[in-house]
Design a protein around this motif. Structure first.
Motif, short mmCIF file in Angstrom:
data_model
loop_
_atom_site.label_atom_id
_atom_site.label_comp_id
_atom_site.label_asym_id
_atom_site.label_seq_id
_atom_site.Cartn_x
_atom_site.Cartn_y
_atom_site.Cartn_z
N THR A 38 0.84 -1.21 0.00
CA THR A 38 0.00 0.00 0.00
C THR A 38 0.87 1.26 0.00
N SER A 56 -6.51 2.49 2.25
CA SER A 56 -6.17 1.14 1.81
C SER A 56 -7.46 0.47 1.34
N ASP A 78 -7.25 -4.23 -3.80
CA ASP A 78 -6.60 -5.13 -2.85
C ASP A 78 -7.43 -6.41 -2.81
N GLU A 105 -2.93 -5.11 -5.29
CA GLU A 105 -2.30 -5.79 -4.17
C GLU A 105 -2.89 -7.20 -4.09
MG LIG Z 1 -1.95 -3.07 1.78
#
Ligand SMILES: [Mg+2]
Ligand SMILES: Nc1ncnc2c1ncn2[C@@H]1O[C@H](COP(=O)(O)OP(=O)(O)OP(=O)(O)O)[C@@H](O)[C@H]1O
Length: 148
Positions: A38, A56, A78, A105
Motif C-alpha cells: 500500500t 487502503s 486489494d 495488491e
Molecule cells: Mg496493503
C-alpha cells in the motif's frame, strides 16, 4: 532489485512508476502482510497528481481515482479478501479497468496479471529496517523502467 531503505525510497520508485504509467497497465504488488504494497501504491497515486488521503482498499477491494484529480484514471485494488479469482470478474474489474491503469495488491488472489504484456510485477520483501523491490516488467515495460 531496487533497495527501498525507507519510505522516501518507496516514494521515489512510486514517482518513477507514475511518470511512466499508461492506460491498460497493471502494477502487480505482491509480498507478505506489511511488506509495503500500500505504501508503494500511495506513492504511485501521489505521483499521478492525487493530493490527500489514499485509503487502503483492503475493505472496499476497489478504490477509484479519476481525472482531473490524477492525470490518468487509476483503479487501486486489494484482492486479499477474494476467496476465488472469479470474484474479480463478478465485482466488475474489467469495467473499472476500461480506460484506466490498475494497481493490484495480492494479485495472485485475482488469478494474477503477469501474462499481460503491460504488467509490471513487483515483489516486496523485508530487508533490515526497509524493504527491497524485485521488479519484473512485461514486454510493454522494457523501455520504460528508468530505475533499473
Ligand atoms: Mg496493503
Ligand atoms: N520502504 C519502507 N521502509 C520502511 N518502512 C516501510 C517501507 N514501506 C512500507 N513501510 C511500512 O510498513 C508498514 C506496512 O506497509 P503497508 O501497509 O504498505 O503494507 P502492505 O504490504 O500493504 O500490507 P497489507 O498486506 O496488510 O495490505 C507501514 O507502517 C509502512 O509505513
Amino acid at each position: 532489485m531496487v533497495p527501498l531503505v525507507d519510505l522516501a525510497a518507496t516514494a521515489q520508485l512510486g514517482a518513477a512508476i507514475a511518470d511512466n504509467l499508461r492506460e491498460g497497465d497493471v502494477v502487480a504488488l505482491s509480498g507478505e502482510l506489511g511488506a509495503g504494497k500500500t505504501a508503494l501504491a500511495r506513492a504511485v497515486i501521489a505521483g499521478l497528481g492525487h493530493r490527500g488521503e489514499v485509503p487502503s482498499p483492503s475493505f472496499a477491494i476497489i478504490e477509484l481515482y479519476e481525472l482531473p484529480d490524477v492525470r490518468l484514471p487509476l483503479v487501486h485494488a486489494d484482492f486479499f479478501r477474494l476467496a476465488d479469482p472469479r470474484e474479480a470478474r463478478e465485482i466488475g474489474l474489467d469495467d473499472y479497468r476500461d480506460g484506466a491503469a490498475l494497481i493490484a495488491e495480492w494479485p495472485e488472489n485475482a488469478g494474477g496479471f503477469a501474462d499481460e504484456p503491460a504488467c509490471l510485477s513487483i515483489r516486496l520483501e523485508l530487508a533490515d529496517e526497509g524493504r527491497i523491490a524485485i521488479v519484473e516488467g512485461g514486454p510493454d515495460w522494457l523501455s520504460r523502467m528508468p530505475w533499473q
